[in-house]
Motif scaffolding. Structure first.
Motif, PDB file in Angstrom:
ATOM      1  N   ASN A 759       0.652  -1.256  -0.021  1.00 35.27           N
ATOM      2  CA  ASN A 759       0.188   0.138  -0.019  1.00 35.27           C
ATOM      3  C   ASN A 759       0.722   1.280   0.042  1.00 35.27           C
ATOM      4  OD1 ASN A 759      -2.873  -1.298   0.069  1.00 35.27           O
ATOM      5  ND2 ASN A 759      -2.013  -1.708   2.180  1.00 35.27           N
ATOM      6  N   SER A 764       1.260   8.742  -3.575  1.00 35.41           N
ATOM      7  CA  SER A 764      -0.090   9.107  -2.949  1.00 35.41           C
ATOM      8  C   SER A 764      -1.198   9.471  -4.109  1.00 35.41           C
ATOM      9  CB  SER A 764      -0.161   9.940  -1.869  1.00 35.41           C
ATOM     10  OG  SER A 764       0.625  11.221  -2.596  1.00 35.41           O
ATOM     11  N   SER A 765      -0.928  10.016  -5.187  1.00 34.16           N
ATOM     12  CA  SER A 765      -1.703  10.506  -6.078  1.00 34.16           C
ATOM     13  C   SER A 765      -1.260   9.633  -7.494  1.00 34.16           C
ATOM     14  CB  SER A 765      -1.925  11.862  -6.098  1.00 34.16           C
ATOM     15  OG  SER A 765      -0.886  12.435  -6.827  1.00 34.16           O
ATOM     16  N   ASP A 783      -7.239  11.354  -7.822  1.00 30.05           N
ATOM     17  CA  ASP A 783      -7.254  10.475  -6.739  1.00 30.05           C
ATOM     18  C   ASP A 783      -7.076   8.882  -7.502  1.00 30.05           C
ATOM     19  OD1 ASP A 783      -7.727  10.287  -3.584  1.00 30.05           O
ATOM     20  OD2 ASP A 783      -8.772   8.811  -4.405  1.00 30.05           O
ATOM     21  N   GLU A 784      -6.406   7.770  -6.854  1.00 31.87           N
ATOM     22  CA  GLU A 784      -6.497   6.520  -7.644  1.00 31.87           C
ATOM     23  C   GLU A 784      -7.822   5.835  -7.565  1.00 31.87           C
ATOM     24  OE1 GLU A 784      -4.401   3.190  -6.131  1.00 31.87           O
ATOM     25  OE2 GLU A 784      -3.784   3.989  -4.574  1.00 31.87           O
ATOM     26  N   ALA A 785      -8.729   5.974  -6.581  1.00 34.70           N
ATOM     27  CA  ALA A 785      -9.718   5.525  -6.269  1.00 34.70           C
ATOM     28  C   ALA A 785     -10.720   5.790  -7.330  1.00 34.70           C
ATOM     29  CB  ALA A 785     -10.238   5.592  -4.913  1.00 34.70           C
ATOM     30  N   LEU A 786     -10.842   6.635  -8.256  1.00 34.63           N
ATOM     31  CA  LEU A 786     -11.855   6.934  -8.986  1.00 34.63           C
ATOM     32  C   LEU A 786     -12.386   5.888 -10.029  1.00 34.63           C
ATOM     33  CD1 LEU A 786     -10.686  10.851  -9.644  1.00 34.63           C
ATOM     34  CD2 LEU A 786     -12.303   9.917  -8.139  1.00 34.63           C
ATOM     35  N   SER A 787     -13.485   6.175 -10.232  1.00 35.40           N
ATOM     36  CA  SER A 787     -14.059   4.997 -11.191  1.00 35.40           C
ATOM     37  C   SER A 787     -13.915   5.503 -12.610  1.00 35.40           C
ATOM     38  CB  SER A 787     -15.604   4.930 -11.130  1.00 35.40           C
ATOM     39  OG  SER A 787     -16.129   5.913 -11.635  1.00 35.40           O
ATOM     40  N   GLN A 788     -13.952   4.426 -13.586  1.00 32.73           N
ATOM     41  CA  GLN A 788     -13.645   4.722 -15.007  1.00 32.73           C
ATOM     42  C   GLN A 788     -14.540   5.726 -15.449  1.00 32.73           C
ATOM     43  OE1 GLN A 788     -13.427   1.544 -17.608  1.00 32.73           O
ATOM     44  NE2 GLN A 788     -12.837  -0.124 -16.156  1.00 32.73           N
ATOM     45  N   PRO A 817      -7.856   2.132 -16.039  1.00 27.95           N
ATOM     46  CA  PRO A 817      -8.015   2.423 -14.796  1.00 27.95           C
ATOM     47  C   PRO A 817      -6.669   2.641 -14.174  1.00 27.95           C
ATOM     48  CG  PRO A 817      -9.289   0.511 -15.012  1.00 27.95           C
ATOM     49  CD  PRO A 817      -8.451   0.693 -16.275  1.00 27.95           C
ATOM     50  N   LYS A 818      -6.569   3.895 -13.425  1.00 30.23           N
ATOM     51  CA  LYS A 818      -5.559   4.213 -12.573  1.00 30.23           C
ATOM     52  C   LYS A 818      -4.319   4.503 -13.666  1.00 30.23           C
ATOM     53  CE  LYS A 818      -6.361   1.129  -8.928  1.00 30.23           C
ATOM     54  NZ  LYS A 818      -5.912   0.214  -7.905  1.00 30.23           N
TER      55      LYS A 818
END
Length: 826
Positions: A759, A764-765, A783-788, A817-818
């Motif tokens: 992790n 961090s971004s 932010d890495e958590a964002l959806s497609q 993604p990411k």
RNA sequence: GCCCUGAUGGCGGAAUCGGUAGACGCGUCGGACUUAAAAUCCGGUUGGAGUUAAAUCCAGUGCCAGUUCAAGUCUGGCUCAGGGCACCA
């Protein structure tokens, strides 16, 4: 801690401590899994060269890395100390080769210790010492008893310069591998090891060696040279003494196209097959062939020559009668020494037939140019013609069918042929392990009884003799008694090829002090196979093939239970200077001693690993050394000027300031990257670039701080201590010194390797890459958590992208993604 | 001739799965510190166009095609270099 880096001082200090405290001793008993890291042992020529430095540094870093990762590591060193240079030096100075060798070993040992290599010196082996060659002789006797060592009269390679015979593997382009002198053929009675018994399994088991490079494996496969074909026996119709001639062919499908048959000038029955009218010409031709060197003889450029013998054979397939010739393009040692000639479908036969106006008969149809073999032979696939019942058959199928007909008719069989020849191991030299046999007038060849081993090299020899082996001048050695009848006997004066000694040394390390056996079965089975072998590509065939053969033969003798000695093989590239190989004659050598003195061993180690991946050639540059020295100074300064803020035992708080969190992440990224790079093919060059990145990051971080609070100090400590551990396999002295200055307990080389948190081993971004039609147009931090879907929106709404897509049709949007968004527009 | 390996800036080389080409270093250029130099530190450095400067644009991983939204990376065909084997029937 001193503010400046003095490598010479700290290196000496730690080398002594490591030796005194036996930090690198390997216990046989351990709860840990074993790992065997091995460099090809050197010939003690006098001084280390940079190739050695590269080889041993690579293996040393691997050994240390594995040790820190929880393995019980065996990392030994020894000396391949028999061989001609020692004997030549002895002849020049009138001294015993052993003295010269011992001096060299002493000097080179000192150099190896200066390099800071982590050897278990208690396991050192030296092939020229009686406690080692006793077992070389013992193993020879075991092979002899099994029929794997034998003596025969044969045409052998003779190097006049070295005054000895050579194995086929030691003849490079018709010249001696050691001195470049042109090799001649001589008929002599010599000792051979039956490596050909293992040809098939040596070839087959190459597939098991997944940890070897394809280049080495193909070289071995080519050397073994397997081919599948048939033996056909052709009746001789006009010779009383010789009834038939067997030939080997890989093209049984062309048998209906034979128009003549060739035997080698050295063919055993050639005199009997020669008619009186042809005798003079044949004799002259054979005499000429004998005179030629191997190089002349084997040149493919040469125009083919030959003479007819006067006798004839019948083709059992067609009943056709054709003449017998001798020509030197037929080789006595391969196949049966006789060749069936099909000029239409073999280039060599074609050339020969053209020159001597011999008939030609097309039997394989060229699909593009039917029936035409006027200007060149057609050697590719096709359909059979002029071949009786086989007409119309594809030639690939006909091979089998035609051979089967010969088998059924009793005039042939299927046959697999190898290029590999038996290994000639006797040498007419002093400085080698004496072959432990005696010759009794009554009892013939007798092995020396095992309890009389070793057969010691005599001291009373005259090294000034010319034209024969010095060992023959010793009366105490040559005159002996027969172990069977007790009568007068003569001792074998040939010694063994040094490659015999080096074919089993890696086994001896597992049990180096055993005086009952070469090694105990338990220990050799525990430590072997070698997990990682490292050495030069020049041994791709010689040493590596012989060692594989020895392992298989010793397994069949019941001495060990594995069938391949080296699980993984790393063939390191050469060390070059100014684009060419370092050599004394070119005057472009760099003396390791000078580098140790001026910069220290850590700089040498760091540099030799830094610029190229291990398998590639490495170009030495003085500026590069300088650069590595500067880097180590930079690391030293980083620690020395912050020593009061760094401590070994500090834990990093869970929640951190942004810039501290960023640094911690960079440390985890470094641990992950470096661990992976070492694990994947030992990419030390990228490992070192990651050291540099981490050091740069720590400096950048420090540059932004005017003072350090407790959290900062903890973060700095974590970063620096991790850096030291990561660098410890390479910069062995510097990291040990720093470790102790910062309060570390025990050797840093006995610490556990660093672990990373998945992790934390990322930024961090993330940077979202936005492409239009596959071309980079924008980068956006997200932010890495964002959806497609969200990523797609962000990309499409970026002002820059809006402008570029304005007025165009968006056909498709690809979201990875990411990572990336690609907008396809028209 | 056959087999293996490789080809990325001025140089050594980097780039998990096809997804920001050129990480890191060497060299070099510029700057800081210094009376000066060394050492050290900071910055630029694929090529071209563009601009006072920037922004920006175009081309680019030996060559030619192809697959793909996307190719240094995959496919086909070449070229060159290094290495091995070679009159082995």
């Amino acid at each position: 801690m001193k503010s400046s880096y003095f490598p010479q001082e700290i290196e000496k200090k730690w080398q002594k401590i490591w030796e005194d405290e036996k930090v690198f001793k390997t216990p046989d008993e351990s709860d840990k899994p074993k790992y065997y890291a091995l460099s090809m042992f050197p010939y003690p020529s006098g001084k280390l060269h940079m190739g050695h430095v590269r080889n041993y540094t690579i293996t040393d870093v691997i050994a240390r890395f594995k040790k820190m990762n929880g393995y019980n590591v065996l990392h030994p060193m020894g000396w391949d100390s028999f061989g001609l240079p020692a004997e030549n030096a002895a002849m020049k100075h009138g001294a015993n080769p052993g003295v010269w060798t011992d001096e060299n070993i002493a000097y080179m040992t000192k150099q190896l210790k200066m390099l800071g290599l982590s050897y278990d010196w208690d396991r050192e082996v030296t092939t020229c010492k009686p406690d080692y060659y006793k077992w070389t002789q013992w193993l020879f006797l075991q092979l002899y008893k099994k029929g794997l060592a034998y003596k025969k009269e044969a045409a052998v390679n003779w190097c006049e310069e070295c005054g000895t015979v050579l194995a086929n593997e030691q003849v490079i382009d018709g010249k001696c591998w050691r001195c470049d002198h042109v090799v001649e053929k001589k008929y002599l009675s010599q000792w051979f090891l039956k490596i050909t018994d293992y040809a098939e399994v040596l070839l087959e088991d190459l597939d098991k060696l997944t940890g070897w490079g394809d280049n080495v494996k193909t070289m071995q496969a080519n050397w073994i040279g397997k081919s599948e074909g048939a033996i056909f026996r052709f009746p001789v119709i006009d010779c009383d003494e010789v009834k038939e001639i067997p030939v080997y062919t890989t093209r049984p499908d062309t048998v209906h196209g034979i128009t003549y048959l060739v035997v080698a000038p050295e063919y055993k029955d050639i005199e009997k097959l020669t008619t009186p009218e042809n005798k003079e010409a044949v004799e002259a031709y054979r005499a000429n062939a004998r005179k030629m060197t191997e190089i002349e003889r084997l040149s493919t450029e040469r125009i083919k020559t030959g003479v007819p013998l006067g006798t004839h054979c019948k083709n059992p397939f067609t009943g056709e009668i054709f003449p017998l010739w001798t020509a030197d393009y037929a080789l006595a040692e391969y196949g049966t020494g006789a060749v069936m000639a099909v000029p239409t479908h073999d280039e060599r036969d074609f050339d020969f037939a053209k020159k001597y106006n011999l008939p030609m008969k097309v039997v394989i149809q060229n699909p593009e140019n039917p029936s035409d073999c006027k200007n060149e032979a057609y050697v590719d696939e096709g359909v059979l013609i002029n071949s009786n019942e086989f007409n119309g058959m594809k030639n690939t199928e006909a091979k089998k069918a035609i051979t089967q007909k010969a088998v059924d008719g009793g005039f042939g069989e299927f046959k697999t042929q190898y290029r590999l020849r038996d290994w000639l191991v006797s040498r007419q030299r002093y400085w080698g392990a004496p072959i432990p046999v005696v010759y009794c007038e009554k009892c013939g060849i007798q092995p020396v009884p095992e309890d009389q081993l070793p057969v010691m090299l005599p001291e009373d020899v005259d090294f000034s003799v010319v034209g024969k082996s010095p060992i023959t001048t010793s009366k105490t050695f040559t005159e002996t008694t027969c172990p069977i009848c007790g009568g007068k006997a003569r001792r074998e004066t040939d010694t063994m090829d040094t490659f015999v000694c080096s074919s089993w040394y890696y086994l001896r390390y597992s049990d180096a002090k055993n005086d009952k056996l070469p090694f105990s079965k338990d220990k050799v089975n525990h430590w072997l196979p070698v997990d990682q072998y490292v050495g030069g590509i020049e041994h791709a065939i010689l040493h590596l093939l012989y060692s594989r053969f020895f392992t298989k033969a010793l397994r069949d003798l019941g001495l060990l239970d594995f069938d391949e000695p080296f699980k993984n093989l790393l063939t390191q590239g050469m060390v070059l200077k100014d684009g060419s190989k370092m050599s004394k004659s070119k005057g472009n050598t760099v003396d390791p001693d000078e580098i140790f003195q001026n910069y220290g061993a850590d700089t040498a180690r760091l540099f030799i690993l830094s610029d190229s991946p291990p398998a590639r050639d490495f170009d030495w540059s003085d500026a590069g050394v300088e650069g590595c020295y500067k880097f180590l100074n930079r690391v030293w300064r980083l620690i020395a000027s912050n020593a009061e803020n760094i401590s070994v035992n500090v834990s990093v708080p869970a929640s951190l300031k942004k810039e501290n969190d960023d640094l911690i992440r960079l440390v985890h990224i470094a641990i992950k990257g470096i661990t992976n790079d070492i694990s994947n093919d030992f990419q030390f060059n990228t490992v070192i670039s990651k050291y540099r990145e981490l050091v740069n990051s720590i400096y950048d971080w420090l540059g932004k701080k005017s003072s350090l609070d407790n959290e900062d100090k903890a973060v700095l400590s974590f970063a620096v201590i991790t850096l030291l551990k990561l660098m410890s396999p390479v910069a062995v002295h510097l990291t040990e010194e720093a470790w102790h200055e910062l309060g570390g307990e025990g050797s840093i080389h006995s610490q556990k390797w660093c672990e990373w948190d998945e992790n934390l081993a990322k930024a961090s971004s993330i940077t979202l890459v936005v492409q239009i039609n596959g071309k980079l147009k924008d980068k956006i931090d997200v932010d890495e958590a964002l959806s497609q879907d969200v990523l797609k929106e962000i990309a499409l709404n970026s002002p820059k992208i809006k402008e570029l897509t304005d007025g165009k049709t968006i056909v498709k949007v690809i979201v990875v993604p990411k990572k990336l968004v690609n907008i396809v527009v028209k």
